[in-house]
Motif scaffolding. Sequence first.
Motif, mmCIF file in Angstrom:
data_model
loop_
_atom_site.group_PDB
_atom_site.id
_atom_site.type_symbol
_atom_site.label_atom_id
_atom_site.label_comp_id
_atom_site.label_asym_id
_atom_site.label_seq_id
_atom_site.Cartn_x
_atom_site.Cartn_y
_atom_site.Cartn_z
ATOM 1 N N VAL A 180 33.469 41.437 42.547
ATOM 2 C CA VAL A 180 34.929 41.396 42.421
ATOM 3 C C VAL A 180 35.499 40.248 43.245
ATOM 4 C CG1 VAL A 180 37.056 42.706 42.701
ATOM 5 C CG2 VAL A 180 34.960 43.878 42.043
ATOM 6 N N ALA A 181 34.967 40.030 44.448
ATOM 7 C CA ALA A 181 35.444 38.940 45.305
ATOM 8 C C ALA A 181 35.179 37.587 44.659
ATOM 9 C CB ALA A 181 34.776 39.018 46.673
ATOM 10 N N ALA A 182 34.021 37.430 44.014
ATOM 11 C CA ALA A 182 33.715 36.157 43.352
ATOM 12 C C ALA A 182 34.681 35.884 42.213
ATOM 13 C CB ALA A 182 32.277 36.182 42.848
ATOM 14 N N PHE A 183 35.003 36.903 41.429
ATOM 15 C CA PHE A 183 35.944 36.706 40.324
ATOM 16 C C PHE A 183 37.358 36.450 40.835
ATOM 17 C CE2 PHE A 183 32.630 38.319 37.564
ATOM 18 C CZ PHE A 183 32.901 37.700 36.351
ATOM 19 N N MET A 184 37.759 37.108 41.914
ATOM 20 C CA MET A 184 39.093 36.858 42.466
ATOM 21 C C MET A 184 39.209 35.431 42.981
ATOM 22 S SD MET A 184 41.162 38.963 45.419
ATOM 23 C CE MET A 184 40.212 38.283 46.770
ATOM 24 N N LYS A 185 38.167 34.954 43.641
ATOM 25 C CA LYS A 185 38.163 33.580 44.145
ATOM 26 C C LYS A 185 38.240 32.580 43.003
ATOM 27 C CE LYS A 185 37.404 30.382 47.340
ATOM 28 N NZ LYS A 185 38.350 30.080 48.427
ATOM 29 N N ARG A 186 37.509 32.829 41.921
ATOM 30 C CA ARG A 186 37.530 31.905 40.789
ATOM 31 C C ARG A 186 38.845 31.971 40.031
ATOM 32 N NH1 ARG A 186 32.195 30.017 38.045
ATOM 33 N NH2 ARG A 186 32.226 29.187 40.172
ATOM 34 N N LEU A 187 39.454 33.137 39.970
ATOM 35 C CA LEU A 187 40.762 33.250 39.330
ATOM 36 C C LEU A 187 41.798 32.382 40.039
ATOM 37 C CD1 LEU A 187 41.466 36.954 38.303
ATOM 38 C CD2 LEU A 187 41.672 34.933 36.880
ATOM 39 N N LEU A 188 41.815 32.435 41.358
ATOM 40 C CA LEU A 188 42.766 31.614 42.106
ATOM 41 C C LEU A 188 42.445 30.128 41.971
ATOM 42 C CD1 LEU A 188 43.097 33.769 45.331
ATOM 43 C CD2 LEU A 188 44.786 33.468 43.523
ATOM 44 N N LEU A 189 41.169 29.799 41.831
ATOM 45 C CA LEU A 189 40.785 28.394 41.664
ATOM 46 C C LEU A 189 41.337 27.824 40.371
ATOM 47 C CD1 LEU A 189 39.115 25.926 42.585
ATOM 48 C CD2 LEU A 189 37.175 26.919 41.363
ATOM 49 N N ILE A 190 41.205 28.557 39.271
ATOM 50 C CA ILE A 190 41.720 28.041 37.995
ATOM 51 C C ILE A 190 43.236 28.168 37.917
ATOM 52 C CG2 ILE A 190 39.548 28.560 36.834
ATOM 53 C CD1 ILE A 190 40.875 30.979 35.577
ATOM 54 N N ALA A 191 43.832 29.084 38.718
ATOM 55 C CA ALA A 191 45.297 29.203 38.718
ATOM 56 C C ALA A 191 45.951 27.954 39.280
ATOM 57 C CB ALA A 191 45.721 30.429 39.517
ATOM 58 N N CYS A 192 45.265 27.256 40.182
ATOM 59 C CA CYS A 192 45.818 26.014 40.751
ATOM 60 C C CYS A 192 45.805 24.867 39.748
ATOM 61 C CB CYS A 192 45.025 25.606 41.992
ATOM 62 S SG CYS A 192 45.085 26.795 43.345
ATOM 63 N N GLN A 193 45.137 25.031 38.607
ATOM 64 C CA GLN A 193 44.981 23.947 37.650
ATOM 65 C C GLN A 193 45.693 24.208 36.329
ATOM 66 O OE1 GLN A 193 40.752 23.010 37.274
ATOM 67 N NE2 GLN A 193 40.363 24.121 39.161
ATOM 68 N N MET A 194 46.474 25.291 36.252
ATOM 69 C CA MET A 194 47.117 25.653 34.991
ATOM 70 C C MET A 194 48.632 25.651 35.138
ATOM 71 S SD MET A 194 44.671 28.634 33.407
ATOM 72 C CE MET A 194 44.892 29.752 34.781
ATOM 73 N N GLU A 195 49.314 25.811 34.001
ATOM 74 C CA GLU A 195 50.772 25.830 33.983
ATOM 75 C C GLU A 195 51.292 27.118 34.627
ATOM 76 O OE1 GLU A 195 52.250 25.189 30.090
ATOM 77 O OE2 GLU A 195 51.203 23.277 29.809
ATOM 78 N N HIS A 196 52.603 27.149 34.791
ATOM 79 C CA HIS A 196 53.181 28.215 35.617
ATOM 80 C C HIS A 196 53.016 29.595 34.988
ATOM 81 C CE1 HIS A 196 56.500 26.999 32.875
ATOM 82 N NE2 HIS A 196 56.764 28.282 32.872
ATOM 83 N N HIS A 197 53.060 29.728 33.640
ATOM 84 C CA HIS A 197 52.945 31.060 33.058
ATOM 85 C C HIS A 197 51.528 31.617 33.233
ATOM 86 C CE1 HIS A 197 52.003 28.083 29.932
ATOM 87 N NE2 HIS A 197 51.223 28.979 29.381
#
Length: 597
Positions: A351-368
Motif C-alpha cells: 500500500v505504501a508503494a502504491f501511495m508513493k507512486r500515486l503522488l509521483l504521477i500526481a505531480c505530472q498531471m493536470e489539476h483534475h
Amino acid sequence: PLTDKEKAQTVGKDVARVRSFEQALLGHYQQFLKLLHRQLKTFTEAIAKHGHAKVHKPTRVLGLTSMKCLCLLLQECYHFNFRNNIVEVLVPIMSGKFGADLRATTVHAAKTVIKEDDSYEATLDLVRAICATIKARHFHTDPEMLRLFMFLKIKERHIRRKANDMSSTSRKQTMAKYQSHGKQDKFATRRKRKELKAEKELSKELLEVQASANEKQLGHNQTQILEQIFALYFRVLKQAQDSPLLAACLEGLGKFAHLIDTNFYDDLFAALEDLMANGKLSLDAALSSIKAVFTILSGEGRALSVDPSRFHTVLFERLLQIPAEPEHFHLAMDCIHATFIRRKEVSLERVAAFMKRLLLIACQMEHHNAAAAVVLVKQLLQKYPRLLPMLDNDVVSTGVYQPELSSPEHTNALATTVWEMAYICNHYHPFVKLHAAHSLRGAPITGAGSLPLDHARTTAIDMLTRTHPRRFGTLVFNPPLQASTAVVSTKPKHSSPETSLIRGIPASEAMMAALDTEATPSLSKDALDNLQVWYKQRSKEQQTEALINLNERLKHQLRLWQQKRAALFKEPKAGKPKRAQRRKAGSRKPTRSVVSK
C-alpha cells in the motif's frame, strides 16, 4: 396481425371498426418499412461495389434518408411492431463496413434505445443481433459496436426498482379509480358497497400477481442479455486476441465482472494472465483486465485462492504510463480502490508503494487528475493509519527506498517520506491544495484540519468529475476564476525625440544601443557578444521580431535614464534666499545638498 381463429370470431361493429383500422395501419406501416429497406439496401450495395465517391447523388440521398427514418423509428417506436426487422437492417451498418458517418448514426440510435428501454425487451433483441453480427464477421468490426454494452444498467437492484416503479404506478391508478368510485357512490346501497369491496380486494391480488410477473420478466431478460454478452466476451478472449475488439471486451469485463458465474472464474483468470504475459496490451486494455480481476476478488471471489501479487506488479508498472495517457487515469483509480480500499488482505509495504507512486504521477498531471489522486491518497491514509509516519521527516527506518524495482513489495517504500505532498500543497488549484494540506495533517475526520462538509465525503471519482475542465463540453474551471482587479492605464504613450530616432538605426547599432552598459548597467559586454552571435544565427523573421522587442526595450530604458538624470541634476529655482541662509554662520543649521537628493 390477426390469426385465422380471431378473424373467424363474430364481434360487434365497434370492435370490427377498430380491428379494420389497426390492420390497415399495420399494413401501410409494413409497406413503408419495406420501401425504406429497399432504398437502404440499394445504397449499401452501391457503396460496397463502387465506394462512397462514385455513388450517384439520388441513390445517396434516398439511402441516407431511409437510414435516418429507420433510426428515428427505432428510437421513438421500439415498443411497436416489426422492431426486429428494423434491428436486423441497422445492426450490420454499425460494424463500420459502410463508413464512419453511417456507423455513428446507427450506434447513436441503438444507444438511445438501450438507455430508455425499461423492460429490456428491445435491448435483448439488439444484443442478440450485435453478437450474431460480430460472430459472423469474425470479430472484424468497429469497437464502438461492442462498447454499446457499457450503457447497459444490468444490476439486480436496478431491475427491482424498475419493477416496483411499474407496479406502484399501476397500483396508484387502481386505487385512485376506487377512491373516485367511493366518492361518487357515497349514498350507495349496502349490496353495492359489498360488491365494490370484493372487487377492490380482487384487484389488489391481481396487482401483486402482475408485479411479480413484471419482475420475473425483467429478470429473464437480464439473464438472457448476460448470457449473450459473456459468451461473446469469452470468444474474443480465446479466439480473437489480436482483434480491435479486445480493449472494448476487457472494458466490459471490468464493468460486469461481478455478474459472472463463479464457475467461470478460473477460466477467466487464466485467459487474463495469458494476455498480460504477452505484453502486447495497450494501457487501457491492461487496466481494464486488472480492474476485472480486482472486482471479482473484492466481491464474490473473496473465497478463491488466487494470488493477486502478479496483477499488483503489472498495475504498479503501468502507473508510470499514466502521465503520458491521462485519459485512462480513472481506470487506474478503480483498480486501486477495488484492491486496497474494498479489500483488507493487503500488506502495508504494498500500500505504501502504491501511495508513493500515486503522488509521483500526481505531480505530472493536470489539476483534475491531481485532485483525484490526492483524494485517493487521503482515503488510503484513513484506511491504513500505519502509513501516517510517512508524513514525518523524523521517522527512523531501515533500508533504502528503491522505486526502480517492479515489485511494490520490495521497494521498501516505508523507508521514505511522501515529500511530494508538501510540493502539491503549493498547487495552483485550490481543491488540490486543500486536500493536500488535509492529508499532511493526518487526514483528520473531525477537529482542527478537517475538511468542509462539501469535501468531506467526496470520493476520487467524484472529484475527478467535479474538477474536470471539459465535463460540459467546453473549457470550465471549477471553482470559477476570479476577475482581475488590475487597473489598466488609458493614457497615450508619448515618444520623445531620442526614442523616435531609434527606428532609423541599423540592426547592429540598435543591438549595441539596447545593450549599452550606460543604459542598462545590469548587462555586460559578454552578454552583448552572445546576443550578437544568437542574432546572426536567426532567420529574417526572427531577426525582425527581435529588433522590435529591442526597440521597445530601448525606449523604456532611455525614458528611465532621462528621469534619473533630471532627478540628479535638477537646479534650484531663482528667487529670494531662504531664511536659513540669512542666519549667522555660527547659528545656522546645515542644509542638505541638492545633489544628494
